[in-house]
Design a protein around this motif. Structure first.
Motif, short mmCIF file in Angstrom:
data_model
loop_
_atom_site.label_atom_id
_atom_site.label_comp_id
_atom_site.label_asym_id
_atom_site.label_seq_id
_atom_site.Cartn_x
_atom_site.Cartn_y
_atom_site.Cartn_z
N ASP A 38 0.83 -1.21 0.00
CA ASP A 38 0.00 0.00 0.00
C ASP A 38 0.86 1.26 0.00
O ASP A 38 0.58 2.22 -0.71
N MET A 39 1.91 1.25 0.80
CA MET A 39 2.80 2.42 0.86
C MET A 39 3.49 2.64 -0.48
O MET A 39 3.64 3.78 -0.93
N GLN A 40 3.89 1.57 -1.13
CA GLN A 40 4.51 1.70 -2.45
C GLN A 40 3.54 2.32 -3.45
O GLN A 40 3.93 3.18 -4.24
N ILE B 99 0.89 4.26 -2.76
CA ILE B 99 0.64 5.65 -2.38
C ILE B 99 1.81 6.54 -2.78
O ILE B 99 1.62 7.61 -3.36
N ILE B 100 3.03 6.09 -2.49
CA ILE B 100 4.21 6.89 -2.83
C ILE B 100 4.32 7.04 -4.34
O ILE B 100 4.60 8.13 -4.85
N SER B 101 4.07 5.96 -5.05
CA SER B 101 4.12 6.02 -6.52
C SER B 101 3.10 7.01 -7.06
O SER B 101 3.40 7.81 -7.96
N GLN B 102 1.88 6.98 -6.52
CA GLN B 102 0.84 7.92 -6.95
C GLN B 102 1.24 9.36 -6.65
O GLN B 102 1.03 10.25 -7.47
N GLN B 103 1.80 9.58 -5.47
CA GLN B 103 2.21 10.93 -5.10
C GLN B 103 3.34 11.43 -6.00
O GLN B 103 3.32 12.58 -6.43
N LEU B 104 4.31 10.57 -6.27
CA LEU B 104 5.41 10.97 -7.14
C LEU B 104 4.93 11.25 -8.56
O LEU B 104 5.37 12.22 -9.19
N SER C 89 -6.57 0.64 0.98
CA SER C 89 -5.55 1.20 1.87
C SER C 89 -5.40 0.36 3.13
O SER C 89 -6.38 -0.14 3.69
N PHE C 90 -4.18 0.23 3.59
CA PHE C 90 -3.88 -0.49 4.84
C PHE C 90 -4.66 0.11 6.00
O PHE C 90 -5.24 -0.60 6.80
N PHE C 91 -4.69 1.42 6.09
CA PHE C 91 -5.34 2.08 7.20
C PHE C 91 -6.85 1.91 7.13
O PHE C 91 -7.52 1.81 8.15
#
Length: 76
Positions: free
Chosen positions: A35-37, A39-44, A68-70
């Motif tokens: 999930d973090m990968q 999210i970070i990819s989308q943000q970048l 999402s994990f959360f």
């Protein structure tokens, strides 16, 4: 003799439960990392596109579709 067997069986059950919990936590960690990968990819990607367009970069919202994990923790 009987008491030793009962204690050994109890310890075996506790060990099995601990192993199962460790496996479950490892799976949750793997999902969180994925999930973090994402999210970070989308943000970048968003930041890169906005920089190309000359705008100020902003972070995209966190998905609310259960991916999402959360979000999974909020369901529990």
């Amino acid at each position: 003799m009987e008491r030793g067997r009962i204690e050994r069986e109890s310890l075996s059950r506790q060990l099995l439960q601990t192993i199962e919990q460790k496996i479950s936590l490892a799976q949750e960690l793997e999902e969180w990392q994925e999930d973090m990968q994402v999210i970070i990819s989308q943000q970048l990607k968003s930041q890169h596109l906005q920089e190309e367009a000359g705008g100020k970069a902003r972070c995209p919202p966190v998905p609310q579709d259960g991916s999402s994990f959360f979000f999974r923790f909020r369901k529990s």
